[in-house]
Design an enzyme around this catalytic site. Structure first.
Site, short mmCIF file in Angstrom:
data_model
loop_
_atom_site.label_atom_id
_atom_site.label_comp_id
_atom_site.label_asym_id
_atom_site.label_seq_id
_atom_site.Cartn_x
_atom_site.Cartn_y
_atom_site.Cartn_z
N GLU A 179 0.82 -1.21 0.00
CA GLU A 179 0.00 0.00 0.00
C GLU A 179 0.85 1.26 0.00
OE1 GLU A 179 -3.68 2.16 2.49
OE2 GLU A 179 -2.56 0.54 3.44
N LYS A 216 -2.82 -2.01 -2.79
CA LYS A 216 -3.88 -1.15 -2.25
C LYS A 216 -3.46 0.28 -2.58
CE LYS A 216 -6.50 0.11 1.88
NZ LYS A 216 -7.12 -0.36 3.13
#
Length: 299
Positions: A179, A216
């Site tokens: 992420e 993400k």
């Protein structure tokens, strides 16, 4: 294991989204305040705070509306993995009772900003957290770093750190979610996202065919910016963070991005309140899950 194979199949192909229930010490007071738990009820960063947040999470996870029909996976804070839901260890409860894939947050916070990015702190507990994950049949991990400016050098170092951690996770037989969040307030967000896409692709091309990962990413300013990443053979899925947008805003952007699904945290729990009756709580949660699911499958 058989469970891991079935979880992999679900994460790759099933319709739905990822519930992010991994608020850490830093973001927990805000989440509790929105839920109706004032800061006077606990000591920040201490077990009393985590007791309150676990009660909130247990109420969400335990709701009949929170199930594997619309939810692919749930990202858990390490503390939550140590705890139980309805008397069953949380990760096992999610998979066995709900058909939801358990994932654990592994990062230990962020370093101060340098070169327009915040790298992850050194993960001193990584080995033990990965052992915990395996012990509880957790499918994968999530680690977050932040991009605040369109600085090529910074973005490169950010992504390289993410991939280094990702390879460590893969070696343990788990699937990493990387992420590298672009701050939605980044003044050069479009430029930063274009740099990020290119750097992600060049790092992806260095992986061996069996190394599968999930990203993400912040909802992009340019629709379908990440389509080549989504289509990449090493990528199982690309999920989107809500990043401070309201649920309505986040869903609208998400619906325009093909094959990108949600991994919302604050946008998922928006509007839920401690004093809701169980009927009202379930109705609100159902509406939230329904709208995020719809936005995830319409893209």
């Amino acid at each position: 294991t058989l469970a891991h194979e079935r979880q992999l199949e679900k994460m790759k192909n099933a319709p739905g989204f990822v519930a992010a229930l991994d608020q850490s010490g830093g973001s927990t007071p805000k989440a509790l305040e929105l839920y109706g738990v004032p800061s006077t009820w606990y000591n920040k960063g201490e077990s009393s705070m985590f007791d309150h947040v676990h009660m909130m999470r247990e109420r969400i996870i335990g709701s009949e509306k929170f199930n594997g029909d619309r939810i692919l996976a749930a990202i858990l804070f390490e503390d939550t993995v140590h705890r139980k839901v309805q008397g069953i260890p949380t990760a096992r409860y999610l998979w066995e009772e709900k058909g939801i894939v358990p994932i654990i947050k592994i990062d230990q916070g962020l370093m101060p900003e340098k070169n327009g990015v915040q790298l992850m702190n050194e993960m001193t507990k990584l080995k033990e957290v990965l052992e915990l994950a395996k012990e509880h049949d957790v499918f994968g991990t999530k680690a977050r770093s932040v991009i605040k400016h369109a600085n090529v050098e910074g973005i490169r170092s950010n992504v390289e750190q993410q991939f280094t951690v990702g390879r460590t996770v893969l070696k343990e037989g788990l699937i990493p979610i990387l992420e590298p969040e672009v701050d939605i307030h980044c003044p050069e967000k479009v430029e930063a996202e274009n740099i990020l896409r290119d750097v992600l692709l060049s790092n992806l091309n260095k992986l061996s065919p069996d190394e599968k990962i999930i990203f993400k990413l912040t909802l992009p300013s340019e629709d379908n910016l990440y389509k080549n990443i989504i289509a990449h053979p090493n990528v199982l899925r690309v999920v989107a963070l809500s990043g401070g947008y309201t649920r309505g805003e986040a869903n609208a952007i998400l619906a325009r991005n093909e094959n990108m699904v949600a991994s919302f945290s604050r946008a998922l729990t928006e509007g839920l309140h401690l004093h809701d009756s169980s009927e009202l709580f379930d109705t609100k949660l159902d509406d939230s899950i329904g709208s995020i699911y719809f936005a995830s499958i319409s893209g």
